[in-house]
Design a protein around this motif. Structure first.
Motif, PDB file in Angstrom:
ATOM      1  N   PHE A  68     -14.444  28.864  26.997  1.00  0.00           N
ATOM      2  CA  PHE A  68     -14.442  29.369  28.366  1.00  0.00           C
ATOM      3  C   PHE A  68     -13.307  29.003  28.896  1.00  0.00           C
ATOM      4  CE2 PHE A  68     -18.955  29.521  27.372  1.00  0.00           C
ATOM      5  CZ  PHE A  68     -19.506  30.583  28.017  1.00  0.00           C
ATOM      6  N   GLN A  69     -12.504  28.355  28.220  1.00  0.00           N
ATOM      7  CA  GLN A  69     -11.095  27.921  29.073  1.00  0.00           C
ATOM      8  C   GLN A  69      -9.861  28.585  28.445  1.00  0.00           C
ATOM      9  OE1 GLN A  69     -11.955  26.068  31.545  1.00  0.00           O
ATOM     10  NE2 GLN A  69     -14.066  25.969  30.690  1.00  0.00           N
ATOM     11  N   GLN A  70      -8.833  29.052  29.051  1.00  0.00           N
ATOM     12  CA  GLN A  70      -7.776  29.706  28.345  1.00  0.00           C
ATOM     13  C   GLN A  70      -6.617  28.855  28.112  1.00  0.00           C
ATOM     14  OE1 GLN A  70      -6.446  33.053  30.593  1.00  0.00           O
ATOM     15  NE2 GLN A  70      -4.715  33.635  29.171  1.00  0.00           N
ATOM     16  N   PRO A  71      -6.053  28.640  26.901  1.00  0.00           N
ATOM     17  CA  PRO A  71      -5.080  27.883  26.459  1.00  0.00           C
ATOM     18  C   PRO A  71      -3.897  28.096  27.463  1.00  0.00           C
ATOM     19  CG  PRO A  71      -6.098  28.414  24.559  1.00  0.00           C
ATOM     20  CD  PRO A  71      -6.695  29.609  25.701  1.00  0.00           C
ATOM     21  N   ASP A  72      -2.978  27.341  27.706  1.00  0.00           N
ATOM     22  CA  ASP A  72      -1.810  27.543  28.300  1.00  0.00           C
ATOM     23  C   ASP A  72      -0.779  27.973  27.404  1.00  0.00           C
ATOM     24  OD1 ASP A  72       0.151  27.637  30.174  1.00  0.00           O
ATOM     25  OD2 ASP A  72       0.775  25.436  30.024  1.00  0.00           O
ATOM     26  N   THR A  73      -0.871  29.117  27.026  1.00  0.00           N
ATOM     27  CA  THR A  73       0.213  29.931  26.169  1.00  0.00           C
ATOM     28  C   THR A  73       0.379  31.340  26.638  1.00  0.00           C
ATOM     29  OG1 THR A  73       0.657  30.463  23.768  1.00  0.00           O
ATOM     30  CG2 THR A  73      -1.772  30.457  24.504  1.00  0.00           C
ATOM     31  N   ASP A  74       1.257  31.990  26.236  1.00  0.00           N
ATOM     32  CA  ASP A  74       1.634  33.679  26.443  1.00  0.00           C
ATOM     33  C   ASP A  74       1.263  34.349  25.394  1.00  0.00           C
ATOM     34  OD1 ASP A  74       2.545  32.879  28.746  1.00  0.00           O
ATOM     35  OD2 ASP A  74       4.496  32.583  28.093  1.00  0.00           O
ATOM     36  N   GLY A  75       0.730  33.908  24.066  1.00  0.00           N
ATOM     37  CA  GLY A  75       0.405  34.540  22.935  1.00  0.00           C
ATOM     38  C   GLY A  75      -0.990  35.530  23.318  1.00  0.00           C
ATOM     39  N   VAL A  76      -0.894  36.679  22.783  1.00  0.00           N
ATOM     40  CA  VAL A  76      -1.895  37.634  22.892  1.00  0.00           C
ATOM     41  C   VAL A  76      -2.349  38.000  21.257  1.00  0.00           C
ATOM     42  CG1 VAL A  76      -2.841  39.791  23.526  1.00  0.00           C
ATOM     43  CG2 VAL A  76      -1.426  38.296  25.206  1.00  0.00           C
ATOM     44  N   LYS A 154     -15.525  35.771   9.500  1.00  0.00           N
ATOM     45  CA  LYS A 154     -14.157  35.654   8.891  1.00  0.00           C
ATOM     46  C   LYS A 154     -13.389  36.027  10.076  1.00  0.00           C
ATOM     47  CE  LYS A 154     -15.185  35.866   4.038  1.00  0.00           C
ATOM     48  NZ  LYS A 154     -14.922  36.850   2.700  1.00  0.00           N
ATOM     49  N   VAL A 155     -13.472  37.284  10.571  1.00  0.00           N
ATOM     50  CA  VAL A 155     -12.692  37.563  11.704  1.00  0.00           C
ATOM     51  C   VAL A 155     -12.608  36.602  12.930  1.00  0.00           C
ATOM     52  CG1 VAL A 155     -12.214  39.354  13.208  1.00  0.00           C
ATOM     53  CG2 VAL A 155     -12.879  39.889  10.898  1.00  0.00           C
ATOM     54  N   VAL A 156     -13.649  36.357  13.183  1.00  0.00           N
ATOM     55  CA  VAL A 156     -13.642  35.379  14.429  1.00  0.00           C
ATOM     56  C   VAL A 156     -13.178  33.984  14.113  1.00  0.00           C
ATOM     57  CG1 VAL A 156     -15.496  33.915  15.804  1.00  0.00           C
ATOM     58  CG2 VAL A 156     -15.966  36.203  15.506  1.00  0.00           C
ATOM     59  N   GLU A 157     -13.355  33.599  12.818  1.00  0.00           N
ATOM     60  CA  GLU A 157     -12.745  32.296  12.383  1.00  0.00           C
ATOM     61  C   GLU A 157     -11.131  32.398  12.654  1.00  0.00           C
ATOM     62  OE1 GLU A 157     -14.050  31.266   8.404  1.00  0.00           O
ATOM     63  OE2 GLU A 157     -16.243  30.759   9.227  1.00  0.00           O
ATOM     64  N   ALA A 158     -10.708  33.545  12.122  1.00  0.00           N
ATOM     65  CA  ALA A 158      -9.266  33.731  12.119  1.00  0.00           C
ATOM     66  C   ALA A 158      -8.870  33.671  13.775  1.00  0.00           C
ATOM     67  CB  ALA A 158      -8.802  35.045  11.510  1.00  0.00           C
ATOM     68  N   ALA A 159      -9.531  34.415  14.471  1.00  0.00           N
ATOM     69  CA  ALA A 159      -9.236  34.534  16.144  1.00  0.00           C
ATOM     70  C   ALA A 159      -9.382  33.134  16.782  1.00  0.00           C
ATOM     71  CB  ALA A 159      -9.970  35.408  16.895  1.00  0.00           C
ATOM     72  N   HIS A 160     -10.445  32.525  16.300  1.00  0.00           N
ATOM     73  CA  HIS A 160     -10.794  31.030  17.039  1.00  0.00           C
ATOM     74  C   HIS A 160      -9.582  30.068  16.571  1.00  0.00           C
ATOM     75  CE1 HIS A 160     -13.713  27.422  17.536  1.00  0.00           C
ATOM     76  NE2 HIS A 160     -12.927  27.467  18.164  1.00  0.00           N
ATOM     77  N   GLU A 161      -9.045  30.023  15.289  1.00  0.00           N
ATOM     78  CA  GLU A 161      -8.224  28.993  14.880  1.00  0.00           C
ATOM     79  C   GLU A 161      -6.983  29.284  15.584  1.00  0.00           C
ATOM     80  OE1 GLU A 161      -5.741  28.114  10.654  1.00  0.00           O
ATOM     81  OE2 GLU A 161      -7.081  29.581  10.771  1.00  0.00           O
ATOM     82  N   GLY A 162      -6.601  30.426  15.921  1.00  0.00           N
ATOM     83  CA  GLY A 162      -5.213  30.625  16.697  1.00  0.00           C
ATOM     84  C   GLY A 162      -5.285  30.327  18.043  1.00  0.00           C
ATOM     85  N   PHE A 163      -6.525  30.462  18.442  1.00  0.00           N
ATOM     86  CA  PHE A 163      -7.069  30.127  20.088  1.00  0.00           C
ATOM     87  C   PHE A 163      -7.251  28.643  20.187  1.00  0.00           C
ATOM     88  CE2 PHE A 163     -10.182  29.333  23.606  1.00  0.00           C
ATOM     89  CZ  PHE A 163      -9.523  30.440  24.380  1.00  0.00           C
ATOM     90  N   ASP A 164      -7.615  28.131  19.258  1.00  0.00           N
ATOM     91  CA  ASP A 164      -7.789  26.508  19.312  1.00  0.00           C
ATOM     92  C   ASP A 164      -6.251  25.889  19.211  1.00  0.00           C
ATOM     93  OD1 ASP A 164      -9.324  24.363  19.398  1.00  0.00           O
ATOM     94  OD2 ASP A 164      -8.941  24.029  17.377  1.00  0.00           O
ATOM     95  N   ARG A 165      -5.485  26.418  18.436  1.00  0.00           N
ATOM     96  CA  ARG A 165      -4.204  25.960  18.202  1.00  0.00           C
ATOM     97  C   ARG A 165      -3.232  26.429  19.275  1.00  0.00           C
ATOM     98  NH1 ARG A 165      -2.715  27.843  12.327  1.00  0.00           N
ATOM     99  NH2 ARG A 165      -0.589  26.944  12.964  1.00  0.00           N
ATOM    100  N   ALA A 166      -3.643  27.141  20.045  1.00  0.00           N
ATOM    101  CA  ALA A 166      -2.784  27.774  21.419  1.00  0.00           C
ATOM    102  C   ALA A 166      -1.856  28.528  20.923  1.00  0.00           C
ATOM    103  CB  ALA A 166      -2.428  26.715  22.265  1.00  0.00           C
ATOM    104  N   ILE A 167      -2.007  29.231  19.788  1.00  0.00           N
ATOM    105  CA  ILE A 167      -0.992  30.575  19.319  1.00  0.00           C
ATOM    106  C   ILE A 167      -1.115  31.544  20.330  1.00  0.00           C
ATOM    107  CG2 ILE A 167      -0.231  31.818  17.394  1.00  0.00           C
ATOM    108  CD1 ILE A 167      -1.255  29.862  15.565  1.00  0.00           C
ATOM    109  N   TRP A 168      -2.332  31.844  20.577  1.00  0.00           N
ATOM    110  CA  TRP A 168      -2.655  32.989  21.337  1.00  0.00           C
ATOM    111  C   TRP A 168      -3.768  32.495  22.619  1.00  0.00           C
ATOM    112  CZ3 TRP A 168      -2.795  34.558  16.274  1.00  0.00           C
ATOM    113  CH2 TRP A 168      -4.077  34.246  15.604  1.00  0.00           C
ATOM    114  N   GLY A 169      -3.714  32.704  23.615  1.00  0.00           N
ATOM    115  CA  GLY A 169      -4.620  32.365  24.539  1.00  0.00           C
ATOM    116  C   GLY A 169      -5.767  33.526  25.134  1.00  0.00           C
TER     117      GLY A 169
END
Length: 303
Positions: A68-76, A154-169
């Motif tokens: 529910f929280q947005q990481p501090d990153t400009d990635g989309v 699998k799609v959600v895992e890929a999206a979640h991984e980048g979100f968790d690593r703050a690659i995209w917010g």
């Protein structure tokens, strides 16, 4: 006047094409019925899951779940759902144009800075954006023949991984929503971070909601606890959101293909009728010429 054999060959070719398009229409109609059934079967679970998370968000004063929280990153990240095959009218081009319009309107700066990522489900979208040098995440081509829930995970895992690593917010989904066999809705909706507002709206239309006594307030007891249940339900909700988008897109694709093949069959019949008329005229002209030649020869012998 065209050669009779050439016209006959064209008529035969169009007749063969008509048989193919008619068969494809029948196959698409059968797949559409199955796709609609899968959507209807998934809805009750989806409604209840969303309702439970809504109760939990009301119960918790501060929803501390990281999704529910947005990481501090400009990635989309944009998840774009297309089809693996063509011959479905404007189905693929419509969703691709919608994605490109969304990028141009909101994420031009992110693309210039290298912070825009695309995850394309379906071969058509993947190849389109790969040719235009977009940053692609994963490879989800040729997946709709055996569409199942594991693909959504699998799609959600890929999206979640980048979100968790703050690659995209921020993660958005772009797909075709099934409306009916003639039309589809192009949908752009957020996936991550989870917007709390969507859990506060009814999951059904007001006329479909059961009558309740507004004077009574239900007090839910959560066991083992609201936060633990929220942690268990949120990943399932994300998987459902992706699964729903895939089901909607699959049904919309079959509907679009059925309509496109029906139009192609009708056009083939019209073209065949035009060529048949042309063939009959050419044949009549050839017969008339032969009769004139015979008559002229007979007159010449008599004289």
């Amino acid at each position: 006047m065209a050669n009779l054999r050439d016209i006959r060959n064209r008529i035969d070719s169009i007749e063969n094409t008509k048989q193919v398009t008619r068969a494809m229409k029948m196959v698409a109609a059968a797949k559409l019925r199955r796709a609609q059934e899968r959507i209807f079967e998934a809805r009750p679970y989806a409604y209840k899951l969303r309702e439970l998370i809504g109760h939990l968000t009301d119960k918790l004063e501060d929803v501390g779940h990281p999704l529910f929280q947005q990481p501090d990153t400009d990635g989309v990240l944009l998840i774009i759902v297309t089809a693996d095959r063509g011959l479905a009218g404007a189905f693929n081009s419509n969703v691709i144009k919608t994605a490109e319009a969304e990028i141009e309107a909101k994420y031009t700066a992110e693309r210039k800075q290298g912070n825009l990522y695309l995850l394309c489900v379906g071969r058509k979208g993947h190849e389109h954006f790969a040719r235009r040098d977009y940053q692609l995440v994963g490879d989800f081509r040729n997946v709709f023949d055996g569409l199942n829930f594991s693909l959504a995970k699998k799609v959600v895992e890929a999206a979640h991984e980048g979100f968790d690593r703050a690659i995209w917010g921020h993660v958005d989904m772009v797909y075709n929503e099934f409306k009916n066999t003639i039309s589809q809705n192009r949908i752009v909706e957020p996936l991550l971070p989870l917007p709390k507002e969507q859990f506060l709206t009814p999951v059904m239309e007001e006329e479909d909601l059961p009558e309740i006594d507004d004077t009574l307030e239900v007090d839910y007891i959560f066991e083992p606890g609201a936060e633990q249940i929220m942690n268990a339900l949120v990943p399932r909700f994300l998987n459902y959101q992706m699964w729903r988008a895939l089901l909607e897109s699959n049904a919309a694709e079959q509907g679009a293909r059925m309509v496109a093949m029906d139009n192609a069959t009708s056009n083939a019949e019209e073209l065949r009728d035009e060529l048949q008329l042309k063939y009959n005229r050419a044949r009549q002209n050839a017969i008339t010429m032969e009769i004139l030649d015979i008559s002229s020869g007979a007159e010449a012998l008599e004289s």
